[in-house]
Design an enzyme around this catalytic site. Structure first.
Site, PDB file in Angstrom:
ATOM      1  N   GLY A  72      10.455  -3.929   2.356  1.00 48.97           N
ATOM      2  CA  GLY A  72      11.544  -3.150   2.632  1.00 48.97           C
ATOM      3  C   GLY A  72      12.750  -3.350   1.724  1.00 48.97           C
ATOM      4  O   GLY A  72      13.256  -4.305   1.690  1.00 48.97           O
ATOM      5  N   ASP A  73      13.075  -2.298   0.709  1.00 53.21           N
ATOM      6  CA  ASP A  73      14.349  -2.226   0.129  1.00 53.21           C
ATOM      7  C   ASP A  73      14.500  -3.315  -1.010  1.00 53.21           C
ATOM      8  O   ASP A  73      15.468  -3.801  -1.236  1.00 53.21           O
ATOM      9  CB  ASP A  73      15.629  -2.138   0.972  1.00 53.21           C
ATOM     10  CG  ASP A  73      15.631  -0.966   1.885  1.00 53.21           C
ATOM     11  OD1 ASP A  73      14.892  -0.041   1.794  1.00 53.21           O
ATOM     12  OD2 ASP A  73      16.331  -0.923   2.784  1.00 53.21           O
ATOM     13  N   GLN A  93      -6.637  -1.486   3.241  1.00 54.13           N
ATOM     14  CA  GLN A  93      -5.618  -1.056   4.470  1.00 54.13           C
ATOM     15  C   GLN A  93      -6.550   0.088   5.174  1.00 54.13           C
ATOM     16  O   GLN A  93      -6.654   1.163   4.555  1.00 54.13           O
ATOM     17  CB  GLN A  93      -4.523  -0.682   4.111  1.00 54.13           C
ATOM     18  CG  GLN A  93      -3.457  -0.472   5.546  1.00 54.13           C
ATOM     19  CD  GLN A  93      -2.192   0.101   5.104  1.00 54.13           C
ATOM     20  OE1 GLN A  93      -2.208   1.213   4.740  1.00 54.13           O
ATOM     21  NE2 GLN A  93      -1.264  -0.879   5.575  1.00 54.13           N
ATOM     22  N   LYS A 101      -0.001  -4.471   9.260  1.00 56.30           N
ATOM     23  CA  LYS A 101       1.438  -4.008   8.663  1.00 56.30           C
ATOM     24  C   LYS A 101       2.161  -3.068   9.699  1.00 56.30           C
ATOM     25  O   LYS A 101       1.683  -2.096  10.051  1.00 56.30           O
ATOM     26  CB  LYS A 101       1.179  -3.401   7.452  1.00 56.30           C
ATOM     27  CG  LYS A 101       2.483  -3.009   6.797  1.00 56.30           C
ATOM     28  CD  LYS A 101       2.474  -2.728   5.202  1.00 56.30           C
ATOM     29  CE  LYS A 101       3.483  -2.193   4.345  1.00 56.30           C
ATOM     30  NZ  LYS A 101       3.815  -0.842   4.856  1.00 56.30           N
ATOM     31  N   PRO A 116       0.905  -1.246  -0.071  1.00 51.31           N
ATOM     32  CA  PRO A 116       0.262  -0.034   0.050  1.00 51.31           C
ATOM     33  C   PRO A 116       0.748   1.149   0.114  1.00 51.31           C
ATOM     34  O   PRO A 116       1.732   1.306   0.762  1.00 51.31           O
ATOM     35  CB  PRO A 116      -0.662  -0.242   1.417  1.00 51.31           C
ATOM     36  CG  PRO A 116      -0.024  -1.007   2.157  1.00 51.31           C
ATOM     37  CD  PRO A 116       1.067  -1.852   1.300  1.00 51.31           C
ATOM     38  N   MET A 117       0.684   2.202  -0.902  1.00 56.41           N
ATOM     39  CA  MET A 117       1.649   3.270  -0.897  1.00 56.41           C
ATOM     40  C   MET A 117       0.517   4.526  -1.289  1.00 56.41           C
ATOM     41  O   MET A 117       0.076   4.839  -2.570  1.00 56.41           O
ATOM     42  CB  MET A 117       2.740   3.334  -1.946  1.00 56.41           C
ATOM     43  CG  MET A 117       3.746   2.270  -1.295  1.00 56.41           C
ATOM     44  SD  MET A 117       5.083   2.504  -2.540  1.00 56.41           S
ATOM     45  CE  MET A 117       4.539   1.632  -4.208  1.00 56.41           C
ATOM     46  N   CYS A 132       2.489   3.924   9.504  1.00 57.11           N
ATOM     47  CA  CYS A 132       2.745   5.158   9.155  1.00 57.11           C
ATOM     48  C   CYS A 132       3.437   5.968   9.935  1.00 57.11           C
ATOM     49  O   CYS A 132       3.032   6.346  11.030  1.00 57.11           O
ATOM     50  CB  CYS A 132       1.159   5.643   8.693  1.00 57.11           C
ATOM     51  SG  CYS A 132       1.317   7.488   7.868  1.00 57.11           S
ATOM     52  N   GLY A 136       7.713  -2.057  -2.943  1.00 60.93           N
ATOM     53  CA  GLY A 136       7.149  -0.916  -2.745  1.00 60.93           C
ATOM     54  C   GLY A 136       7.680   0.013  -3.870  1.00 60.93           C
ATOM     55  O   GLY A 136       7.519  -0.010  -5.090  1.00 60.93           O
ATOM     56  N   ARG A 137       8.678   0.798  -3.237  1.00 56.92           N
ATOM     57  CA  ARG A 137       9.424   1.901  -4.269  1.00 56.92           C
ATOM     58  C   ARG A 137      10.010   1.310  -5.315  1.00 56.92           C
ATOM     59  O   ARG A 137      10.212   1.863  -6.295  1.00 56.92           O
ATOM     60  CB  ARG A 137      10.354   2.879  -3.335  1.00 56.92           C
ATOM     61  CG  ARG A 137       9.513   3.741  -2.344  1.00 56.92           C
ATOM     62  CD  ARG A 137      10.402   4.408  -1.254  1.00 56.92           C
ATOM     63  NE  ARG A 137      11.209   3.046  -0.707  1.00 56.92           N
ATOM     64  CZ  ARG A 137      12.038   3.347   0.208  1.00 56.92           C
ATOM     65  NH1 ARG A 137      12.591   4.541   0.489  1.00 56.92           N
ATOM     66  NH2 ARG A 137      12.696   2.147   0.886  1.00 56.92           N
TER      67      ARG A 137
HETATM   68  C1  LIG Z   1       5.032   7.277  -1.013  1.00 55.37           C
HETATM   69  C2  LIG Z   1       4.872   6.202  -0.031  1.00 55.37           C
HETATM   70  C3  LIG Z   1       3.380   5.797   0.454  1.00 55.37           C
HETATM   71  C4  LIG Z   1       3.509   4.856   1.420  1.00 55.37           C
HETATM   72  N1  LIG Z   1       1.949   4.728   1.940  1.00 55.37           N
HETATM   73  C5  LIG Z   1       1.746   3.644   2.752  1.00 55.37           C
HETATM   74  C6  LIG Z   1       0.361   3.392   3.201  1.00 55.37           C
HETATM   75  O1  LIG Z   1      -0.622   3.937   2.951  1.00 55.37           O
HETATM   76  N2  LIG Z   1       0.188   2.319   4.036  1.00 55.37           N
HETATM   77  C7  LIG Z   1       1.438   1.423   4.584  1.00 55.37           C
HETATM   78  O2  LIG Z   1       1.121   0.415   5.234  1.00 55.37           O
HETATM   79  N3  LIG Z   1       2.762   1.731   3.992  1.00 55.37           N
HETATM   80  C8  LIG Z   1       2.872   2.791   3.157  1.00 55.37           C
HETATM   81  N4  LIG Z   1       3.991   2.967   2.751  1.00 55.37           N
HETATM   82  C9  LIG Z   1       5.047   2.171   3.045  1.00 55.37           C
HETATM   83  C10 LIG Z   1       5.202   0.813   2.037  1.00 55.37           C
HETATM   84  O3  LIG Z   1       4.184   0.083   1.951  1.00 55.37           O
HETATM   85  C11 LIG Z   1       6.471  -0.047   2.271  1.00 55.37           C
HETATM   86  O4  LIG Z   1       6.425  -0.850   3.455  1.00 55.37           O
HETATM   87  C12 LIG Z   1       7.847   0.771   2.199  1.00 55.37           C
HETATM   88  O5  LIG Z   1       7.880   1.711   1.324  1.00 55.37           O
HETATM   89  C13 LIG Z   1       9.155  -0.050   2.502  1.00 55.37           C
HETATM   90  O6  LIG Z   1       9.151  -0.836   1.280  1.00 55.37           O
HETATM   91  P1  LIG Z   1       9.988  -0.475   0.008  1.00 55.37           P
HETATM   92  O7  LIG Z   1      11.371  -0.130   0.444  1.00 55.37           O
HETATM   93  O8  LIG Z   1      10.132  -1.697  -1.020  1.00 55.37           O
HETATM   94  O9  LIG Z   1       9.313   0.830  -0.782  1.00 55.37           O
HETATM   95  C14 LIG Z   1       4.460   4.100   1.851  1.00 55.37           C
HETATM   96  C15 LIG Z   1       5.750   4.214   1.318  1.00 55.37           C
HETATM   97  C16 LIG Z   1       5.813   5.287   0.447  1.00 55.37           C
HETATM   98  C17 LIG Z   1       7.322   5.338  -0.243  1.00 55.37           C
END
Ligand SMILES: Cc1cc2nc3c(=O)[nH]c(=O)nc-3n(C[C@H](O)[C@H](O)[C@H](O)COP(=O)(O)O)c2cc1C
Length: 326
Positions: free
Chosen positions: A200-201, A70, A138, A16-17, A99, A223-224
């Site tokens: 994460g990452d 979520q 989460k 979720p982002m 969050c 995610g990213r």
């Molecule tokens: C722009 C952005 C928005 C995010 N929004 C949420 C969200 O709405 N809910 C949530 O549980 N995590 C949110 N996250 C966290 C991601 O779900 C994820 O756990 C985190 O970015 C680590 O993973 P990554 O390194 O693969 O990005 C967000 C992250 C980013 C960068």
């Protein structure tokens, strides 16, 4: 993979982002091998108060399934009511305990809940009573480096009948800085009796393989790493099946960029599409010759037609640059 009664075809989940993984982004990503995707975080208070913007975050359609919804909030009664309201709109409900955003934390929700284990227990008990859907949480590793308590929160979640747990192993204080500490995911997997999802990452397919191998987690959440790169999921699947990861061609990137705009436009006005697509288009161009200039132009574009012709022009020239100068 299975979460309670829900069968998930691939153990690759889309994170979720907020501001990124809206319906159009999810629809674009799914065919690449996403087993389960989530809505952006949805305010339980907003839902119960009947806010249109909040309800809009629940928009979905059959091609966008299975979908995890979520929720975030701090009040057990409100969260339980929100569960009842969304029950028919997704296949799973997830509680956000990660969050780090100030406004959310100040209200006692998101990662602030890492500091209030008793409240987490009350909330999850209320949500569990309110829904028969699979329920997940989460979480982060803790509030800060002196209060790492993901095992405590995970234990509470198990006791309250939660069906799977996602860990993004950074503290709230870290935000998104530093490195995610995957050893926490491994530790959680060794203790947990429910499926563990690692977040994460993960920026390439090898990262996903490494996370699965090093931590033993049941699924990875990307995610990213998906920014401008829906092929990430496909490449993770390829490695899992013993094939090699493929680098998308410039033509692939152009085609996906145009498809993303077309999908987004189905659900949004031209104005919103122009504004929201800017970041995605810059990500699709990243690393190609002339990307910096493309970014300047795309950020000034004021219509879809203009965006489309910038894309056609940029990717055609990027393709030529790639051919001439590998
Ligand atoms: C722009 C952005 C928005 C995010 N929004 C949420 C969200 O709405 N809910 C949530 O549980 N995590 C949110 N996250 C966290 C991601 O779900 C994820 O756990 C985190 O970015 C680590 O993973 P990554 O390194 O693969 O990005 C967000 C992250 C980013 C960068």
């Amino acid at each position: 993979m299975k979460i309670k009664s829900l069968h998930i075809k691939h153990n690759i989940l889309l994170a979720p982002m907020a501001g990124i993984t809206d319906l159009s982004c999810r629809l674009l990503m799914r065919p690449f091998g996403i087993g389960l995707a989530f809505t952006e975080m949805v305010s339980a208070n907003g839902l119960v108060l009947g806010g249109d913007a909040t309800k809009g975050l629940l928009a979905s359609e059959p091609a966008d399934r299975p979908l995890g919804i979520q929720l975030f909030g701090e009040n057990p009664v409100t969260l339980a009511e929100a569960c009842r309201q969304v029950e028919t709109q997704g296949e799973l409900i997830d509680l956000n305990i990660g969050c780090p955003v100030k406004k959310v934390v100040r209200s006692g929700a998101g990662s602030a809940l890492m500091q209030t284990p008793k409240r987490v227990a009350q909330i999850l008990a209320a949500m569990r009573r309110a829904t028969t859907l699979p329920l997940t949480v989460k979480i982060r590793s803790g509030w800060d480096s002196s209060s790492i308590n993901f095992l405590e929160i995970a234990h509470i979640a198990e006791q309250e009948g939660v069906d799977a747990i996602t860990l993004h192993p950074r503290t709230r204080s870290q935000g998104f800085s530093g490195k995610a500490d995957w050893s926490h995911i491994g530790e959680l997997k060794r203790r947990a009796t429910i499926p563990v999802i690692g977040s994460g990452d993960i920026f390439d397919a090898e990262d996903a393989q490494r996370m699965l191998k090093e931590t033993g987690c049941d699924a990875v959440m990307i995610g990213r790493g998906c920014y401008g790169n829906p092929w990430l999921a496909k490449n993770i699947l390829a490695l899992q099946q013993g094939a090699s990861a493929l680098t998308p061609s410039v033509d692939d990137r152009r085609e996906v960029a145009l498809r993303h705009i077309a999908i987004f436009l189905r659900y949004n006005s031209e104005r919103k599409t122009v504004l929201d697509m800017r970041k995605h288009l810059c990500w699709y161009a990243k690393g190609l010759a002339g990307a910096a200039q493309f970014r300047v132009h795309i950020n000034q574009a004021s219509s879809i037609d203009e965006m489309r012709s910038l894309i056609l022009h940029f990717f055609q020239h990027a393709a030529m640059a790639t051919t001439e100068d590998p």
